[in-house]
Design an enzyme around this catalytic site. Sequence first.
Site, PDB file in Angstrom:
ATOM      1  N   ASP A 357       0.860  -1.183   0.000  1.00 27.40           N
ATOM      2  CA  ASP A 357       0.000   0.000   0.000  1.00 27.40           C
ATOM      3  C   ASP A 357       0.893   1.229   0.000  1.00 27.40           C
ATOM      4  O   ASP A 357       2.059   1.132   0.369  1.00 27.40           O
ATOM      5  CB  ASP A 357      -0.773   0.086   1.322  1.00 27.40           C
TER       6      ASP A 357
HETATM    7  P1  ATP Z   1      -3.587   2.835   0.046  1.00 25.19           P
HETATM    8  O1  ATP Z   1      -4.328   1.708  -0.578  1.00 25.19           O
HETATM    9  O2  ATP Z   1      -2.239   3.043  -0.476  1.00 25.19           O
HETATM   10  O3  ATP Z   1      -3.653   2.863   1.542  1.00 25.19           O
HETATM   11  P2  ATP Z   1      -5.320   5.087   0.045  1.00 25.19           P
HETATM   12  O4  ATP Z   1      -5.316   5.143   1.504  1.00 25.19           O
HETATM   13  O5  ATP Z   1      -5.046   6.342  -0.683  1.00 25.19           O
HETATM   14  O6  ATP Z   1      -4.307   4.075  -0.544  1.00 25.19           O
HETATM   15  P3  ATP Z   1      -8.103   4.684   0.132  1.00 25.19           P
HETATM   16  O7  ATP Z   1      -8.076   4.946   1.596  1.00 25.19           O
HETATM   17  O8  ATP Z   1      -8.885   3.581  -0.411  1.00 25.19           O
HETATM   18  O9  ATP Z   1      -6.674   4.471  -0.429  1.00 25.19           O
HETATM   19  O10 ATP Z   1      -8.546   6.038  -0.532  1.00 25.19           O
HETATM   20  C1  ATP Z   1      -8.881   6.138  -1.877  1.00 25.19           C
HETATM   21  C2  ATP Z   1      -9.343   7.523  -2.191  1.00 25.19           C
HETATM   22  O11 ATP Z   1     -10.508   7.835  -1.451  1.00 25.19           O
HETATM   23  C3  ATP Z   1      -8.342   8.617  -1.827  1.00 25.19           C
HETATM   24  O12 ATP Z   1      -7.489   8.894  -2.895  1.00 25.19           O
HETATM   25  C4  ATP Z   1      -9.206   9.802  -1.523  1.00 25.19           C
HETATM   26  O13 ATP Z   1      -9.503  10.522  -2.701  1.00 25.19           O
HETATM   27  C5  ATP Z   1     -10.481   9.170  -1.018  1.00 25.19           C
HETATM   28  N1  ATP Z   1     -10.530   9.192   0.435  1.00 25.19           N
HETATM   29  C6  ATP Z   1      -9.615   8.701   1.282  1.00 25.19           C
HETATM   30  N2  ATP Z   1      -9.979   8.854   2.557  1.00 25.19           N
HETATM   31  C7  ATP Z   1     -11.186   9.451   2.528  1.00 25.19           C
HETATM   32  C8  ATP Z   1     -12.118   9.867   3.541  1.00 25.19           C
HETATM   33  N3  ATP Z   1     -11.884   9.702   4.822  1.00 25.19           N
HETATM   34  N4  ATP Z   1     -13.251  10.438   3.131  1.00 25.19           N
HETATM   35  C9  ATP Z   1     -13.504  10.606   1.828  1.00 25.19           C
HETATM   36  N5  ATP Z   1     -12.689  10.239   0.851  1.00 25.19           N
HETATM   37  C10 ATP Z   1     -11.533   9.676   1.174  1.00 25.19           C
END
Ligand code: ATP
Length: 947
Positions: A357
Site C-alpha cells: 500500500d
Molecule cells: P492505500 O491503498 O495506499 O492505503 P489510500 O489510503 O489512498 O491508498 P483509500 O483509503 O482507499 O486508499 O482512498 C482512496 C481515495 O478515497 C483517496 O485517494 C481519496 O480521494 C479518497 N478518500 C480517502 N480517505 C477518505 C475519507 N476519509 N473520506 C472521503 N474520501 C476519502
Amino acid sequence: MDSGIPPKPRPSVSSSSQVAGGRLRDVGPHWHTHTTQEVLERLELPSDVARQGLSQAQARARLQQYGPNRLAQARRRSVWVRLAMQFHNILLYIMMVAALVTALLGHWVDTGVLLAAVFINAAIGFIQEGKAEAALDAIRNMLSLQATVVRDGQRQAIAADALVPGDVLVLNAGDKVAADVRLLSVTQLRVEEAALTGESLPVDKQVQPVAADAALGDRTNMAFSGTLVVYGQALGVVVATGNRTQLGHINTMLSNLAVATTPLLRKINGFGHKLAWVILVFAALTFAVGSGLRGIPAAEMFMMVVALVASAIPEGLPAIMTVTLALGVQRMARRKAIVRRLPAVEALGAVTVICSDKTGTLTRNEMTVQRVVTAEGRFQVEGGGYAPVGHIHRDGVPPDWQAASPLAQAVVAGVLCNDARMRQQEDGLWQVEGDPTEGALLVLGSKAAPMLGMDAAQAQRAGAAQDWFEAMQPRLDAIPFESEHRFMATLHGMAGQDAAGACRIYVKGAPERVLEFCDTQAVASGQGSVPLDIDYWRRRATDLAAQGLRVLALASKPGQAAGERLALADVQRGCCLLALVGIVDPPRDEAIAAVRSCHEAGIRVKMITGDHAETARAIGAQLAIGVGKPAITGAEVAVMDDASLRQTVADVDVFARASPEQKLRLVQALQQDGQIVAMTGDGVNDAPALKCADVGVAMGLKGTEAAKEAGDIVLADDNFATIVHAVEEGRTVYDNLRKFILFMLPTNGGEALIVIAAILFQLTLPLTAAQVLWINMVTSSALGLALAFEPAEHGIMARPPRAPDAPLLSRLAVWRIVLISVCMMVAALGLFLWELEQGTSLEAARTMAVNTVVLAEMFYLLNSRHVRDSVLSREGLFGNPYVLLSIAACIPLQWLFTYAPFMQTIFGSAGLDASQWLKVLLAGSLVFVVAELDKLATRRLWPQAMA
Ligand code: ATP
C-alpha cells in the site's frame, strides 16, 4: 447461568433455551427481545449513555465486579503429556530398545548411558519446546485486540480485555466485536458471524427487538463477541463479557497462532524418520554380516551396532531447528514484525515481489492540507503536521472569508463531513484519532476558524473548532467512507432553525467520484452557484496529484427534512462542488532506503494504492518505484483478461485506484508468473488477497481486525521498512537452519564412518557407544545451538532471493558434509590407530579419539558460521559471542570426561598428557583447515554458487 449483568426480575424473560441447531446453549437474559430503552434500564444506564458512555470510575468498578473481558484459556496439553510426547520419537525408541538389549547382556554402564541419553534428549526437547512456546505466547499477547468505546463523553481506544458490561462500544467496518453487544444505533451495519454460527454470509443488523426464540443468527439487533464487522458503523452497549459471551459458552479460543511447525520442519522430521529406518536396516545388515559371515560373537557385534546407531542418529536436530525458528520469530517481533503463522518465516526468505500500500506504509500518514482550489482560484495553506498554526492565503493575499465564500464553505464541509477527532497529548504533540486524511481537514478547520468568527485562542484547543462548527450544524446521519466508494457524506441540521427544509448534505471523496455527483460549482460570495466546469476541475485535480498531493473534492447540497435518513441516492445527484484540497503525505525516509535495499536484494516493489494514479506515480518516483513506467489504474486492470494481466504485472510497478478484488487478481497473476509474493493490506476486504499471498502482511496500527486475522505477519508500525527487515530475518533464519544442518550432519557422519570402518576392517572400536552418545548429546547439541544466534550474513540483502523449489541442501552442501565427515574419520581413526601402534593403552587412545572429534567439532563450529566466506572475514571470530561461549563451556566438560574418576568409570576414558593433547589439537584442526580450503576453492571456482 449468570449473564454478566445483575438481572432485574422480569417475568417475561425465560432463562435458557436451545438455539441454532442445538449447538449453542443460550443463557442469560434475552437482550434481543427488548427495546434499546428497556435494555439501558436493565443495565442501570442513563438514556444518554450513547453520548457520554460510562465514566472511568464506573468502568473501574465494573471491571472489579465482572473481571476482565477474557476467555478462559483453551486447555493446553498438560506438562506431563508434553514431557511424555518427547519420548514418542522413533530415534528414541531405537535407543530404548538398545538399552534393553544391553541390559539383558549385562552391559550396565552402556544401559545407563543409553537411558541417560534418552532422558537428556527428552529433557532438552522439553525445555526447548517450552522456550519456543513461551516466545510464541509472548508474541500472541502482542496481538491483543483493541476496542473503541465512549467513556466520559470521549471516544477512545482501549484494550479489549478492559471492556465491561455497560460500556458503549463503537463498531466500524473491519472491527472484530470484542464483547456481546446490544446495538443502539446502526448505519448499514453488516456482520459476518461465521465464528459463531458457521454462516459465512454477512448478516444485516438493526436495532428493533426480535422474537424471544430467534436463533443466534437471527438476533439482528445484537453483535456477538468474535464476529467481524464487514460494513457500516454502529454503537452498541456491552451486555456480556469474557466467558459470559456466546463465544465463551461454546468455549473455543479463537487461536491467533497456528502450530509451531513449518513445511521445512516437517521435511526435516520426515528426513529424521527416513534416516532412522536407513540406520536400522544398515545396522541389521552389519550385524548379520559381522556375526554371521565374520563369526564375531553376537554380544560383541551388538555393542558395535549400538555404537553405529548411536553415532549416526542426529538426536538434537529437531529441537534445535524449532529453537532456531522461534528465535527468528522473536527477532522479527523485536523489529516490529509479528509473525502469526510460522511458515511465513520461511516464505519471507524467498520473497521475490513485495506489493505494498502507499498511504501510511510507504508514506508517513501525517497529512497536511497544503492547497485548496475553488472556482475562484488557488489558495496556499501554511504549516506542517497537525498543529493548528499557519495562515491561509492566495499568493500572499488574505482570502475572502465571508461565510458564503466557496473557501469558507469548503472548510466547513471538511470539518463536518468527518469522523476523526484531534487530541493534544500532555507533551503538546497533536494527534489524530481516526483517519489522518480527515485529521488534515480538521486542522484546516482550526486554522480557518478565527477568520470565520471563532475566538482565536479557543480555536487552538483540541477539538474546539470542530465542536464549534458542529454546534451550528449538528449531524443527523452519515454514509461512512468505504474504500470501494471513495467518498463519505453527512446530513446536518441547522441549529436554531425549524427542522423542515433546513438540512444540508456534505460530501467529500475522490474527485472523479464527487464530480459525478455535481452539476454546479460554488462561486464568489453572493453569486451562488453556476454550472459545473468539469474540465477546469479535472485539470486542477491532475495538477495537484502530479505534485504528489492526495486530492479530495468537497461538495454540498441542501438536504431533505430533518429526521430522515441519508441514502446513497440523495447524494449521487445535484451536488454543488465547493473545492478541491491537496494534502501532502511525504514518503517515509526509511521506506526510500528500504526500497533501495529491496532492489539490491533482487526483490521488486510494487505500489498498489487506492489513491489517484498521478499522486501514486509522483510518490512512486520519490521512492524509486516504477520510475519511467506508466501507472495502471484499477479500471484498466478490470478490463484485462488473466493472460494480459500477467504480462502487465511483470512490467508495471504502480497500480492506482485499485480495489481489493483487483489486489487479489494481481497476487494471483504474479504467482502464476512464478513469483513469491508478499502483499500488504489493512481493510476488511483485503482479507482474500492477504490469504492468497505467500506472505500476507497486515497493518497493526491502521489495519482492521479482519486484515490482521487474515495476515501471516502483522506490522506493529505499519512501516514498509519493517517488511524488508522481516525479509532479512527470514533469510537469516533459513541460513541458520542450513548452517546448523551443515554443522550437525558431518559429526554424525564422521562418527558413523569411524564405527563402520572399524567394523569393516575388524579393528577395535575407536569409540564406544557410550562415548558416541556423550559426543552427540553433550557437545554437538550445545555447540550447534550457538548457530541459532548467528547474525545475518554480510550482504544477505545483496543476493537474489532463494528459489522456492531449491532443495535445503545444495550439491555443494552435500559435498561439504561428505568431505568433513571423511576428515573427522581420518583425524580420529588415524590418531587412534597410530596411538595403538605406539603402544598407548586402549582407554587413552579412545579418549584421544573422542577429544579429537570434539575438538574438530569446536573448530568446525567456527567454520560453520559462514558457508562460503572465510572464518576470518569481517568481524573475525567475534561476530557471534555464543559460538565462543559454547566452545568455552565444552572445555571443562571434556576435562571432566578425561580426568574425573567417575567419568572414567562410566565412559572408560583415561587421563592424557600434554604431548597427547598436542596431537589431539593437531588432528582436530585438520577439519578446520580442510573446511577453509574447501570454501576458498568454492569462492574461486564457483563465485556465484550458493552453498
Ligand atoms: P492505500 O491503498 O495506499 O492505503 P489510500 O489510503 O489512498 O491508498 P483509500 O483509503 O482507499 O486508499 O482512498 C482512496 C481515495 O478515497 C483517496 O485517494 C481519496 O480521494 C479518497 N478518500 C480517502 N480517505 C477518505 C475519507 N476519509 N473520506 C472521503 N474520501 C476519502
